[in-house]
Motif scaffolding. Sequence first.
Motif, PDB file in Angstrom:
ATOM      1  N   PRO A   1       0.430  -1.138   0.016  1.00 12.18           N
ATOM      2  CA  PRO A   1      -0.018  -0.110   0.215  1.00 12.18           C
ATOM      3  C   PRO A   1       0.959   1.214  -0.079  1.00 12.18           C
ATOM      4  O   PRO A   1       2.067   1.110   0.466  1.00 12.18           O
ATOM      5  CB  PRO A   1      -1.097   0.181   1.227  1.00 12.18           C
ATOM      6  CG  PRO A   1      -0.055  -0.944   2.202  1.00 12.18           C
ATOM      7  CD  PRO A   1       0.940  -1.829   1.200  1.00 12.18           C
ATOM      8  N   ARG A   2       0.449   2.138  -0.597  1.00 16.60           N
ATOM      9  CA  ARG A   2       0.885   4.037  -0.734  1.00 16.60           C
ATOM     10  C   ARG A   2       0.740   4.883   0.034  1.00 16.60           C
ATOM     11  O   ARG A   2      -0.089   5.153   0.878  1.00 16.60           O
ATOM     12  CB  ARG A   2       0.635   4.249  -2.628  1.00 16.60           C
ATOM     13  CG  ARG A   2       1.112   3.268  -3.286  1.00 16.60           C
ATOM     14  CD  ARG A   2       0.756   4.624  -5.022  1.00 16.60           C
ATOM     15  NE  ARG A   2       1.729   5.339  -4.268  1.00 16.60           N
ATOM     16  CZ  ARG A   2       1.982   6.123  -5.102  1.00 16.60           C
ATOM     17  NH1 ARG A   2       0.681   6.346  -6.428  1.00 16.60           N
ATOM     18  NH2 ARG A   2       2.357   8.035  -5.224  1.00 16.60           N
ATOM     19  N   LEU A   3       1.200   4.298   1.597  1.00 15.20           N
ATOM     20  CA  LEU A   3       1.394   4.726   2.531  1.00 15.20           C
ATOM     21  C   LEU A   3       1.889   5.805   3.072  1.00 15.20           C
ATOM     22  O   LEU A   3       3.328   5.816   2.663  1.00 15.20           O
ATOM     23  CB  LEU A   3       1.310   4.280   3.403  1.00 15.20           C
ATOM     24  CG  LEU A   3       0.497   2.825   3.715  1.00 15.20           C
ATOM     25  CD1 LEU A   3       0.360   2.155   4.922  1.00 15.20           C
ATOM     26  CD2 LEU A   3      -0.858   3.864   3.943  1.00 15.20           C
TER      27      LEU A   3
ATOM     28  N   ARG B   1      -1.609   8.858   6.050  1.00 20.91           N
ATOM     29  CA  ARG B   1      -2.249   9.557   4.712  1.00 20.91           C
ATOM     30  C   ARG B   1      -1.945   8.055   3.310  1.00 20.91           C
ATOM     31  O   ARG B   1      -0.641   7.723   3.832  1.00 20.91           O
ATOM     32  CB  ARG B   1      -1.952  10.174   4.181  1.00 20.91           C
ATOM     33  CG  ARG B   1      -2.663  10.852   2.821  1.00 20.91           C
ATOM     34  CD  ARG B   1      -2.414  12.914   2.779  1.00 20.91           C
ATOM     35  NE  ARG B   1      -1.085  12.194   2.828  1.00 20.91           N
ATOM     36  CZ  ARG B   1      -0.821  12.182   0.825  1.00 20.91           C
ATOM     37  NH1 ARG B   1      -1.461  11.845   0.302  1.00 20.91           N
ATOM     38  NH2 ARG B   1       0.674  13.097   0.870  1.00 20.91           N
ATOM     39  N   ASN B   2      -3.449   7.884   3.127  1.00 15.65           N
ATOM     40  CA  ASN B   2      -3.152   6.783   1.793  1.00 15.65           C
ATOM     41  C   ASN B   2      -2.882   7.448   0.491  1.00 15.65           C
ATOM     42  O   ASN B   2      -3.834   8.870   0.090  1.00 15.65           O
ATOM     43  CB  ASN B   2      -4.748   6.058   1.836  1.00 15.65           C
ATOM     44  CG  ASN B   2      -4.844   5.336   0.958  1.00 15.65           C
ATOM     45  OD1 ASN B   2      -3.815   5.045   0.434  1.00 15.65           O
ATOM     46  ND2 ASN B   2      -5.895   4.670   0.486  1.00 15.65           N
TER      47      ASN B   2
ATOM     48  N   ARG C   1      -8.884   2.077  -2.061  1.00 18.19           N
ATOM     49  CA  ARG C   1      -9.074   1.775  -0.410  1.00 18.19           C
ATOM     50  C   ARG C   1      -7.687   0.843   0.010  1.00 18.19           C
ATOM     51  O   ARG C   1      -7.748  -0.153  -0.211  1.00 18.19           O
ATOM     52  CB  ARG C   1     -10.444   1.195  -0.429  1.00 18.19           C
ATOM     53  CG  ARG C   1     -10.572   1.154   1.168  1.00 18.19           C
ATOM     54  CD  ARG C   1     -11.741   0.960   1.500  1.00 18.19           C
ATOM     55  NE  ARG C   1     -13.095   1.891   0.722  1.00 18.19           N
ATOM     56  CZ  ARG C   1     -13.773   3.006   1.424  1.00 18.19           C
ATOM     57  NH1 ARG C   1     -13.366   3.088   2.780  1.00 18.19           N
ATOM     58  NH2 ARG C   1     -14.801   3.291   0.542  1.00 18.19           N
ATOM     59  N   VAL C   2      -7.177   1.538   1.075  1.00 13.21           N
ATOM     60  CA  VAL C   2      -6.988   0.404   1.706  1.00 13.21           C
ATOM     61  C   VAL C   2      -7.571  -0.752   3.054  1.00 13.21           C
ATOM     62  O   VAL C   2      -8.243   0.113   3.876  1.00 13.21           O
ATOM     63  CB  VAL C   2      -5.235   1.127   2.793  1.00 13.21           C
ATOM     64  CG1 VAL C   2      -4.688   0.679   3.771  1.00 13.21           C
ATOM     65  CG2 VAL C   2      -4.979   1.859   1.829  1.00 13.21           C
TER      66      VAL C   2
ATOM     67  N   VAL D   1      -5.243   1.213  11.307  1.00 13.07           N
ATOM     68  CA  VAL D   1      -5.365   1.252   9.786  1.00 13.07           C
ATOM     69  C   VAL D   1      -6.926   1.355  10.466  1.00 13.07           C
ATOM     70  O   VAL D   1      -6.563  -0.529   9.069  1.00 13.07           O
ATOM     71  CB  VAL D   1      -4.096   1.063   9.190  1.00 13.07           C
ATOM     72  CG1 VAL D   1      -4.457   1.529   7.663  1.00 13.07           C
ATOM     73  CG2 VAL D   1      -2.754   1.862  10.158  1.00 13.07           C
TER      74      VAL D   1
ATOM     75  N   ARG E   1      -9.589   0.770   6.837  1.00 14.22           N
ATOM     76  CA  ARG E   1     -10.464   0.750   5.057  1.00 14.22           C
ATOM     77  C   ARG E   1      -9.585   2.300   5.505  1.00 14.22           C
ATOM     78  O   ARG E   1     -10.561   2.820   5.224  1.00 14.22           O
ATOM     79  CB  ARG E   1     -11.423   0.641   5.520  1.00 14.22           C
ATOM     80  CG  ARG E   1     -11.460  -0.774   5.921  1.00 14.22           C
ATOM     81  CD  ARG E   1     -12.796  -1.743   5.194  1.00 14.22           C
ATOM     82  NE  ARG E   1     -13.187  -1.523   3.469  1.00 14.22           N
ATOM     83  CZ  ARG E   1     -13.205  -2.341   3.063  1.00 14.22           C
ATOM     84  NH1 ARG E   1     -11.859  -3.599   3.709  1.00 14.22           N
ATOM     85  NH2 ARG E   1     -13.591  -1.855   1.518  1.00 14.22           N
ATOM     86  N   LEU E   2      -9.017   2.623   4.588  1.00 12.53           N
ATOM     87  CA  LEU E   2      -8.663   4.047   4.194  1.00 12.53           C
ATOM     88  C   LEU E   2      -9.029   4.505   3.187  1.00 12.53           C
ATOM     89  O   LEU E   2      -8.083   3.173   2.440  1.00 12.53           O
ATOM     90  CB  LEU E   2      -6.967   4.706   5.148  1.00 12.53           C
ATOM     91  CG  LEU E   2      -6.850   5.254   5.871  1.00 12.53           C
ATOM     92  CD1 LEU E   2      -5.057   5.199   6.327  1.00 12.53           C
ATOM     93  CD2 LEU E   2      -7.430   6.302   6.818  1.00 12.53           C
TER      94      LEU E   2
ATOM     95  N   PRO F   1      -8.355   6.744  -0.312  1.00 11.67           N
ATOM     96  CA  PRO F   1      -7.565   7.290  -1.305  1.00 11.67           C
ATOM     97  C   PRO F   1      -7.501   9.074  -0.956  1.00 11.67           C
ATOM     98  O   PRO F   1      -8.853   9.137  -1.046  1.00 11.67           O
ATOM     99  CB  PRO F   1      -7.771   7.504  -2.522  1.00 11.67           C
ATOM    100  CG  PRO F   1      -8.588   6.098  -2.706  1.00 11.67           C
ATOM    101  CD  PRO F   1      -9.409   5.831  -1.468  1.00 11.67           C
TER     102      PRO F   1
ATOM    103  N   ASP G   1      -6.275  10.131   6.350  1.00 16.97           N
ATOM    104  CA  ASP G   1      -5.864  10.101   6.649  1.00 16.97           C
ATOM    105  C   ASP G   1      -5.960   9.739   7.880  1.00 16.97           C
ATOM    106  O   ASP G   1      -7.597   9.885   8.279  1.00 16.97           O
ATOM    107  CB  ASP G   1      -4.693  11.333   6.730  1.00 16.97           C
ATOM    108  CG  ASP G   1      -5.112  12.758   7.200  1.00 16.97           C
ATOM    109  OD1 ASP G   1      -6.324  12.400   7.792  1.00 16.97           O
ATOM    110  OD2 ASP G   1      -4.782  13.531   6.458  1.00 16.97           O
TER     111      ASP G   1
END
Length: 411
Positions: A51-53, A77-78, A83-84, A102, A104-105, A107, A110
């Motif tokens: 994931p891009r965090l 922040r995602n 969706r994370v 964390v 289900r962040l 896009p 945060d």
Amino acid sequence: MGITARGIGLLVVAVLLLGAGFRFGYPELTLLGAAAGIAVAVAVVVAARRPRLVVRREADPDRVARGEPAAMTLTLRNAGRLRVASLLATDRCGDRVVPVPVLRLRPGADTTVRYDVPTTRRGVVPVGPLRVTRRDPLGLVVLARAYGGSVPVWVHPRIHPLSAVPTGAGRSLDGRVDAVPHGSITFDSLREYVVGDELRRVHWRTSARVGELMVRENVDTSLPRIVVLLDNRVAAHPDRVGGVAESFEAACEAAASVVTAAVRADLPVVLLFVAAQTPPAGSPPAAGAGAGVAAGAGPEVPGGDTVDLDGPGVGPLDRLAAVTLTAEGTLQAATARLRRDRLGDTLVVLTGPGGRDELGYVGALRGAYPSVVVGVFGAAEPTPPDAAGLVVVDAPDGAAFAAEWDGVRRW
């Protein structure tokens, strides 16, 4: 990446089913074995997706005195387009592990977590990095990654205000101490002529302008140089509570207080350490040879602590250099070096209960240093009066030392 016990078991079952199905010609076993193998492969793909965090952390404040409150604000922040899923995240704060939710962040969304940083022990408390753990829905594969960097929180010794500063006995043309003898070579001011003044001291140009005789007033200014010797030997601080030698912490507070008072009075001061070796875990800190007191250059001690008394740009100690006096790491060698070099005129020795029996070495320095003051911390019994002919201040902590210090009259 790690395969859980469930994943290993499923992988073994897949191999056995595939082998039995092909060996004995049972397509059903082969199908079950292939399904189990595909499940493990899918779990690896799902867990491996990164994931891009973006992690941002801020310490408030990042430099505190021992015991003062400090907090860390962590923002996650995602930065991806998807969706994370719910992740397990933990942040490292010294020896503690702080959970970070964390859930289900979306896009661009945060989440923020704020928690207290422990400041009960002097040193550098590393905070971070954030550790994010991903699992597949079946719990077959676990993958942990680190996000963001580590931010240090500096915990300095408490500084107690000292009103008394030694005036010393050293002479200098650039002194700033008022209690000085008159009649030497340094010009101070002009005053009216009185009977008995030498005519060679008359300032004729000013006398002609004001119409009466004016005499140059010369002084011999005094600029003391204070030497603070911090005894950081393990033997000097034998008593520990929870791995911390409170007598050494009190000595650090006293050293910081004396140095701060001298620097604020614009007097030269040098901070010295006795030992250079790093002691075993659980023992008091020891200085590193040639180490500075600036941030990141403090002497190494167990657990990553330092004897840093202040940091650059945050107080009066940012111009101070702390060095190890000798490589032998003994009080006898340190006092021999002090006697040979004569680094100042006021010597302040700070030690623990284990160093009280060696005050004779310090007493031998009275000929080289006009003023010698010894601080003994954490001793069960008070030091005998006039031990080795020295001014000895017995104190349980830094605050008591500051109170006793201001009462010293014999510098």
